[in-house]
Design a protein around this motif. Sequence first.
Motif, short mmCIF file in Angstrom:
data_model
loop_
_atom_site.label_atom_id
_atom_site.label_comp_id
_atom_site.label_asym_id
_atom_site.label_seq_id
_atom_site.Cartn_x
_atom_site.Cartn_y
_atom_site.Cartn_z
N VAL A 11 0.84 -1.20 0.00
CA VAL A 11 0.00 0.00 0.00
C VAL A 11 0.88 1.25 0.00
O VAL A 11 0.69 2.17 -0.81
CB VAL A 11 -0.98 0.00 1.19
N ALA A 12 1.85 1.29 0.88
CA ALA A 12 2.76 2.44 0.92
C ALA A 12 3.54 2.55 -0.39
O ALA A 12 3.71 3.65 -0.92
CB ALA A 12 3.72 2.32 2.10
N TRP A 13 3.99 1.41 -0.91
CA TRP A 13 4.72 1.41 -2.17
C TRP A 13 3.85 1.98 -3.29
O TRP A 13 4.30 2.82 -4.07
CB TRP A 13 5.17 -0.01 -2.52
N SER A 14 2.58 1.52 -3.39
CA SER A 14 1.72 1.96 -4.48
C SER A 14 1.42 3.46 -4.39
O SER A 14 1.40 4.16 -5.41
CB SER A 14 0.42 1.15 -4.53
N ARG A 15 1.23 3.96 -3.18
CA ARG A 15 0.98 5.40 -3.02
C ARG A 15 2.21 6.21 -3.40
O ARG A 15 2.10 7.27 -4.03
CB ARG A 15 0.54 5.69 -1.59
N LEU A 16 3.37 5.73 -3.02
CA LEU A 16 4.62 6.40 -3.36
C LEU A 16 4.83 6.42 -4.88
O LEU A 16 5.18 7.46 -5.45
CB LEU A 16 5.79 5.70 -2.67
N GLN A 17 4.55 5.28 -5.53
CA GLN A 17 4.71 5.23 -6.99
C GLN A 17 3.70 6.12 -7.69
O GLN A 17 4.02 6.79 -8.66
CB GLN A 17 4.59 3.77 -7.47
N ALA A 18 2.46 6.15 -7.19
CA ALA A 18 1.44 7.01 -7.78
C ALA A 18 1.85 8.47 -7.67
O ALA A 18 1.71 9.24 -8.63
CB ALA A 18 0.09 6.78 -7.09
N ASP A 19 2.38 8.86 -6.51
CA ASP A 19 2.84 10.23 -6.33
C ASP A 19 3.96 10.55 -7.31
O ASP A 19 3.97 11.62 -7.94
CB ASP A 19 3.32 10.43 -4.89
N ARG A 20 4.88 9.63 -7.46
CA ARG A 20 6.00 9.86 -8.38
C ARG A 20 5.51 9.92 -9.83
O ARG A 20 6.01 10.73 -10.62
CB ARG A 20 7.04 8.76 -8.21
N LEU A 21 4.56 9.08 -10.19
CA LEU A 21 4.02 9.12 -11.55
C LEU A 21 3.30 10.45 -11.81
O LEU A 21 3.44 11.03 -12.90
CB LEU A 21 3.06 7.95 -11.78
N ARG A 22 2.55 10.93 -10.83
CA ARG A 22 1.88 12.24 -10.99
C ARG A 22 2.91 13.35 -11.19
O ARG A 22 2.71 14.25 -12.01
CB ARG A 22 1.01 12.53 -9.77
N ARG A 23 3.97 13.31 -10.41
CA ARG A 23 5.02 14.33 -10.55
C ARG A 23 5.67 14.22 -11.93
O ARG A 23 5.96 15.24 -12.58
CB ARG A 23 6.06 14.16 -9.44
N VAL A 25 4.27 13.08 -14.71
CA VAL A 25 3.31 13.59 -15.68
C VAL A 25 3.28 15.12 -15.66
O VAL A 25 3.10 15.76 -16.70
CB VAL A 25 1.90 12.99 -15.42
N ALA A 26 3.48 15.70 -14.50
CA ALA A 26 3.47 17.16 -14.36
C ALA A 26 4.75 17.79 -14.91
O ALA A 26 4.88 19.01 -14.92
CB ALA A 26 3.28 17.54 -12.89
N GLY A 27 5.69 16.96 -15.36
CA GLY A 27 6.90 17.48 -15.97
C GLY A 27 8.14 17.44 -15.10
O GLY A 27 9.22 17.82 -15.54
N GLU A 28 8.00 16.99 -13.88
CA GLU A 28 9.16 16.90 -12.99
C GLU A 28 10.02 15.71 -13.40
O GLU A 28 9.53 14.68 -13.81
CB GLU A 28 8.66 16.72 -11.55
N ARG A 29 11.30 15.89 -13.27
CA ARG A 29 12.22 14.79 -13.56
C ARG A 29 12.26 13.87 -12.33
O ARG A 29 12.74 14.24 -11.27
CB ARG A 29 13.60 15.34 -13.88
N VAL A 30 11.72 12.67 -12.50
CA VAL A 30 11.64 11.70 -11.41
C VAL A 30 12.44 10.48 -11.84
O VAL A 30 12.10 9.81 -12.80
CB VAL A 30 10.18 11.31 -11.11
N ASN A 31 13.51 10.21 -11.11
CA ASN A 31 14.41 9.13 -11.50
C ASN A 31 14.21 7.84 -10.70
O ASN A 31 14.78 6.81 -11.05
CB ASN A 31 15.87 9.56 -11.34
#
Length: 157
Positions: A11-23, A25-31
Motif C-alpha cells: 500500500v505504501a509502495w503503491s501510493r509512493l509510486q502514484a505520487d512519483r508518476l503524478r510528478r 506527468v506534471a513534468g518533474e524529472r523523477v528518477n
Amino acid sequence: MPDDLYRTDIVAWSRLQADRLRRHVAGERVNDLDWEHVIEEIEDLGSSEIAQVRSLLIQAMVHALKIARWPGSTAVNHWIGEAVNFLQQAQDRYRRSMAQELSVADCLAKARRAVLAMPSDSPAQPIPDRTDLTLDALMDEAADLRSLIDALGRGPA
C-alpha cells in the motif's frame, strides 16, 4: 525509498509510486520510479479483474447447478438469489477485452465438479455437463437473469 518497500508494504509502495508518476506527468524529472514493479502490478491488475469475473461466473453456475441437482430443497429460493447476485456482479465487472480469457465451458466444468462433490441428504438429480449459453449471452445486462440461471441448470436445448 527502502528497496524492500514493494515486498513489505504494498500500500505504501503503491501510493509512493502514484505520487512519483503524478510528478512525472506534471513534468518533474523523477528518477526513482520502480518501473519493473509498476509494470508487473499493471499486468496483475488486469489478470485479477479477469479472475474475479471468472470466480463470480463459477459461483453463479454452482448455484444454478445446485438448483438443478436438488430441486426439492428448501434452499432453492436462496440459491436462486445467490445465483442471480453472482451473475449480476460478473456482468457489472465484465469488459469485452476479457472475452478471450474466459471460457463458459471451463467455468461450467469447475462449477459442476464442485456441485458433484457436495454432500446432501436429498435425492440428487443429474446435472448438465455443458450449456448452449455463450459468454455474450451470460454477460448481456439486458437479459433476464433468472432465465439465464434456469438455462444453466437445464443444459443444452
